[in-house]
Design an enzyme around this catalytic site. Structure first.
Site, short mmCIF file in Angstrom:
data_model
loop_
_atom_site.label_atom_id
_atom_site.label_comp_id
_atom_site.label_asym_id
_atom_site.label_seq_id
_atom_site.Cartn_x
_atom_site.Cartn_y
_atom_site.Cartn_z
N TYR A 52 30.11 -38.74 175.66
CA TYR A 52 30.06 -38.98 174.21
C TYR A 52 28.76 -39.71 173.88
O TYR A 52 28.39 -40.65 174.58
CB TYR A 52 31.24 -39.84 173.77
CG TYR A 52 32.28 -39.04 173.03
CD1 TYR A 52 31.91 -38.25 171.94
CD2 TYR A 52 33.62 -39.06 173.41
CE1 TYR A 52 32.86 -37.51 171.26
CE2 TYR A 52 34.56 -38.30 172.74
CZ TYR A 52 34.17 -37.53 171.66
OH TYR A 52 35.09 -36.79 170.98
N GLU A 54 27.58 -40.31 170.21
CA GLU A 54 27.34 -40.37 168.77
C GLU A 54 26.12 -41.23 168.47
O GLU A 54 25.95 -42.30 169.06
CB GLU A 54 28.55 -40.97 168.03
CG GLU A 54 29.59 -39.94 167.69
CD GLU A 54 30.77 -40.02 168.60
OE1 GLU A 54 30.57 -40.33 169.79
OE2 GLU A 54 31.91 -39.78 168.12
N ASP A 198 15.47 -20.32 156.77
CA ASP A 198 16.44 -20.20 157.87
C ASP A 198 15.87 -19.14 158.80
O ASP A 198 15.93 -17.94 158.51
CB ASP A 198 17.80 -19.79 157.31
CG ASP A 198 18.85 -19.62 158.41
OD1 ASP A 198 18.46 -19.53 159.59
OD2 ASP A 198 20.05 -19.57 158.08
N THR A 224 18.43 -21.11 164.95
CA THR A 224 19.39 -21.15 166.05
C THR A 224 18.59 -21.07 167.34
O THR A 224 17.44 -20.60 167.35
CB THR A 224 20.40 -19.99 166.03
OG1 THR A 224 19.68 -18.76 166.10
CG2 THR A 224 21.25 -20.02 164.78
N LYS A 227 19.29 -16.88 169.71
CA LYS A 227 18.95 -15.48 169.40
C LYS A 227 17.62 -15.17 170.07
O LYS A 227 17.56 -15.13 171.29
CB LYS A 227 18.94 -15.29 167.89
CG LYS A 227 20.33 -15.54 167.26
CD LYS A 227 20.36 -15.23 165.79
CE LYS A 227 21.75 -15.36 165.20
NZ LYS A 227 22.01 -16.65 164.57
N ARG A 233 23.87 -21.39 172.75
CA ARG A 233 24.32 -21.27 171.35
C ARG A 233 24.15 -22.62 170.67
O ARG A 233 24.59 -23.64 171.19
CB ARG A 233 25.81 -20.90 171.28
CG ARG A 233 26.24 -19.75 172.13
CD ARG A 233 27.59 -19.25 171.69
NE ARG A 233 27.45 -18.59 170.42
CZ ARG A 233 26.93 -17.37 170.27
NH1 ARG A 233 26.53 -16.68 171.30
NH2 ARG A 233 26.81 -16.83 169.08
N1 DSN Z 1 26.33 -13.68 163.50
C1 DSN Z 1 24.91 -13.80 163.33
C2 DSN Z 1 24.24 -12.48 163.35
O1 DSN Z 1 24.72 -11.60 164.03
O2 DSN Z 1 23.23 -12.30 162.70
C3 DSN Z 1 24.52 -14.57 162.15
O3 DSN Z 1 25.20 -15.78 162.16
#
Ligand code: DSN
Length: 417
Positions: A52, A54, A198, A224, A227, A233
Site C-alpha cells: 500500500y 497512498e 487524450d 494509456t 496500447k 494496462r
Molecule cells: N477499449 C479501448 C479501445 O479499444 O480503443 C478504448 O478504451
C-alpha cells in the site's frame, strides 16, 4: 503460500494457459492491444503488488515505501523525459481514470465539454451519455466531415463559439488520421477553454516523434500505457506545472486509493524500453504495417474510412460487402483473426452491429511481422469474408493463419508467457 498455481487453482491455471495458446495461435488485430515484454510481466507478477502506498513518493500515508518510491520516481522521470512534460502522474489505473482526474481538477459539475462524438471515433469517457463523464458534465460533440471523414474544424470552431466549453478534448479511439493539436489550440484560445489531448491510442507514436506533438499546445495530456506504448494496462497524466497540485490531489485522494505499485513498476520498465533506439524502429514499423494493411485491403476492394491511415489503425466500411461489423468479426474469429466491430461515421447501424471493423498493427508488429505478412493477412481477411459459411474454406484459411503464427512465436519461456 508457496505452492504453484497449477496446484492451488487448476481452473485458473487452465484459463491462463488457454489464453497463452489463444494469443500464440491467433492474429491480434485489435488496435488497442499489444504484447508486453517479459520484463514488464515480471514486474506485474512481483511483490510490489503487496504494498500500500497512498500518497506520492516521499509523502506516503504508509511506512515501508522506500522501494516502491524508487519505482514511482523512475516512472515519473521517464514519462516527463519521453514526452517533454513538466509533470507526470503515473497512478491512474486506466485511461478513463486519467481522464476522470483531469475533469475533477479542471471542471465543476455541469460545465461544458466539447469532444469528439463516440460514434465518429471518440471515447466513452469524453462525455458519452451512459458514462460518468456524460452524467457529470454537459457534453457537446464534434464529428467528422461526411465527405473527407476527417475532423471538421469549421464545426469544432462553430460549436466552441456557440457553447463556450470550459474544456475541449482532442483524441480518439477509432480515427486513423493525425490529430492536429495546433488547430484545436487555436480554437481553445479563441474561446478561452482548457485543451486536453487524450493520446491513449497514439502515445507510442507521439513518444517516438512520429505523430504531431500535443505538448506545446495542450494544458493536459492523458495516455494509456498498454496500447502503442506496449506497457502494462494503465493510465498516465502529463501536464504543465501549474496543474500538478490539483491533478495529483484529484488522482489521490480525489479518485483513487492505493496505487497499483506493481503496475507502476511495469510502467517504469515500459517507459525505459520506450527510451531505447529500437522503440522508434518498432513505432516506424507499426506505421509501415498499418499502411500495408490499408493498401492490401484497398486493392482487394475494401473501402477505408477517410481513405487511409496516418497512424496504427485502419477502419473498414463493410457496407458494400453485405456484412455487418458484428458478422465480420465472428467470421474472422473462426479463422483465428481477432478484430473488433466498429461504428463508422454516420453509421446507420447500432453499435451492437456496426458497419465497420477496426484493425490495428501494434500487436503483430511486436511479433516482428512486417509488410509482406500484412499483405498475406489482408488476403486471409478477404478470403474469409467472402467464404461466408463455407466451413471447408474457413478451415483452410485457419490452417494458414496457424502456420503464420508459428513462424512468429510469442512468449516461449514458460507456461504463462
Ligand atoms: N477499449 C479501448 C479501445 O479499444 O480503443 C478504448 O478504451
Amino acid at each position: 503460500m508457496l505452492s504453484p498455481l497449477l496446484q492451488v487453482d487448476p481452473e485458473i491455471f487452465e484459463a491462463i494457459t488457454g489464453e497463452v495458446r489463444r494469443q500464440q495461435t491467433s492474429l491480434e488485430l485489435i488496435a488497442s492491444e499489444n504484447f508486453v515484454s517479459v520484463a514488464v510481466m515480471e514486474a506485474l507478477g512481483s511483490v510490489m503488488t503487496n504494498k500500500y502506498a497512498e500518497g506520492y513518493p516521499g509523502a506516503r500515508y504508509y511506512g515501508g515505501c522506500d522501494f516502491v518510491d524508487i519505482a514511482e520516481r523512475l516512472a515519473i522521470e521517464r514519462a516527463r523525459t519521453i514526452f517533454g512534460a513538466e509533470h507526470a502522474n503515473v497512478q491512474p489505473h486506466s485511461g478513463t481514470q486519467a481522464n476522470m482526474a483531469v475533469y475533477f481538477a479542471l471542471l465543476e459539475r455541469g460545465d461544458t465539454i466539447l469532444s469528439m462524438e463516440l460514434s465518429m471515433g471518440g471515447h466513452l469517457s469524453h462525455g458519452y451519455k451512459k458514462n460518468f463523464s456524460g452524467h457529470s458534465y454537459h457534453s457537446v460533440f464534434y464529428g467528422v466531415d461526411r465527405k473527407t471523414e476527417q475532423i471538421d474544424f469549421d464545426q469544432v470552431r462553430a460549436l466552441a463559439l456557440e457553447h463556450r466549453p470550459k474544456l475541449i478534448i482532442c483524441g480518439a479511439s477509432a480515427y486513423s488520421r493525425f490529430i492536429q493539436f495546433s488547430r484545436f489550440a487555436e480554437i481553445a484560445r479563441e474561446v478561452d477553454a482548457y485543451l486536453m489531448a487524450d493520446i491513449a491510442h497514439i502515445a507510442g507514436l507521439v513518444a517516438a516523434k512520429l505523430h504531431p506533438d500535443p505538448f506545446p499546445y495542450c494544458d493536459v495530456v492523458t495516455a494509456t500505457t498498454h496500447k502503442t506504448m506496449r506497457g502494462p494496462r494503465g493510465g498516465i497524466i502529463l501536464c504543465r506545472q501549474e496543474h500538478q497540485k490539483s491533478i495529483d490531489a484529484q488522482v489521490f485522494p480525489g479518485m483513487q486509493g492505493g496505487p497499483l505499485m506493481h503496475v507502476i513498476a511495469g510502467k517504469a520498465i515500459a517507459l525505459k524500453e520506450a527510451m531505447a533506439p529500437d522503440f522508434r524502429v518498432y513505432q516506424e514499423q507499426i506505421l509501415k504495417n498499418a499502411r500495408a494493411l490499408a493498401l492490401g485491403l484497398e486493392k482487394r476492394g475494401f473501402r477505408l474510412v477517410s481513405g487511409g491511415t496516418d497512424n496504427h489503425m485502419v477502419l473498414i466500411d463493410l457496407s458494400a460487402k453485405g456484412l455487418t461489423g458484428q458478422q465480420a468479426t465472428q467470421i474472422l474469429e473462426r479463422v483465428g483473426i481477432t478484430a473488433n466491430k466498429n461504428l463508422i461515421p454516420y453509421d446507420p447501424r447500432p453499435a451492437t452491429e456496426a458497419s465497420g471493423i477496426r484493425l490495428g498493427s501494434p500487436a503483430l508488429t511486436s511479433r516482428r511481422m512486417r509488410e509482406p505478412e500484412m499483405d498475406q493477412i489482408c488476403a486471409f481477411i478477404d478470403q474469409a469474408l467472402s467464404a461466408a459459411d463455407d466451413q471447408a474454406k474457413l478451415d483452410k484459411i485457419h490452417a494458414q493463419v496457424l502456420e503464420l503464427c508459428e513462424a512468429y512465436p510469442l512468449y516461449q519461456r514458460s507456461y504463462h508467457m
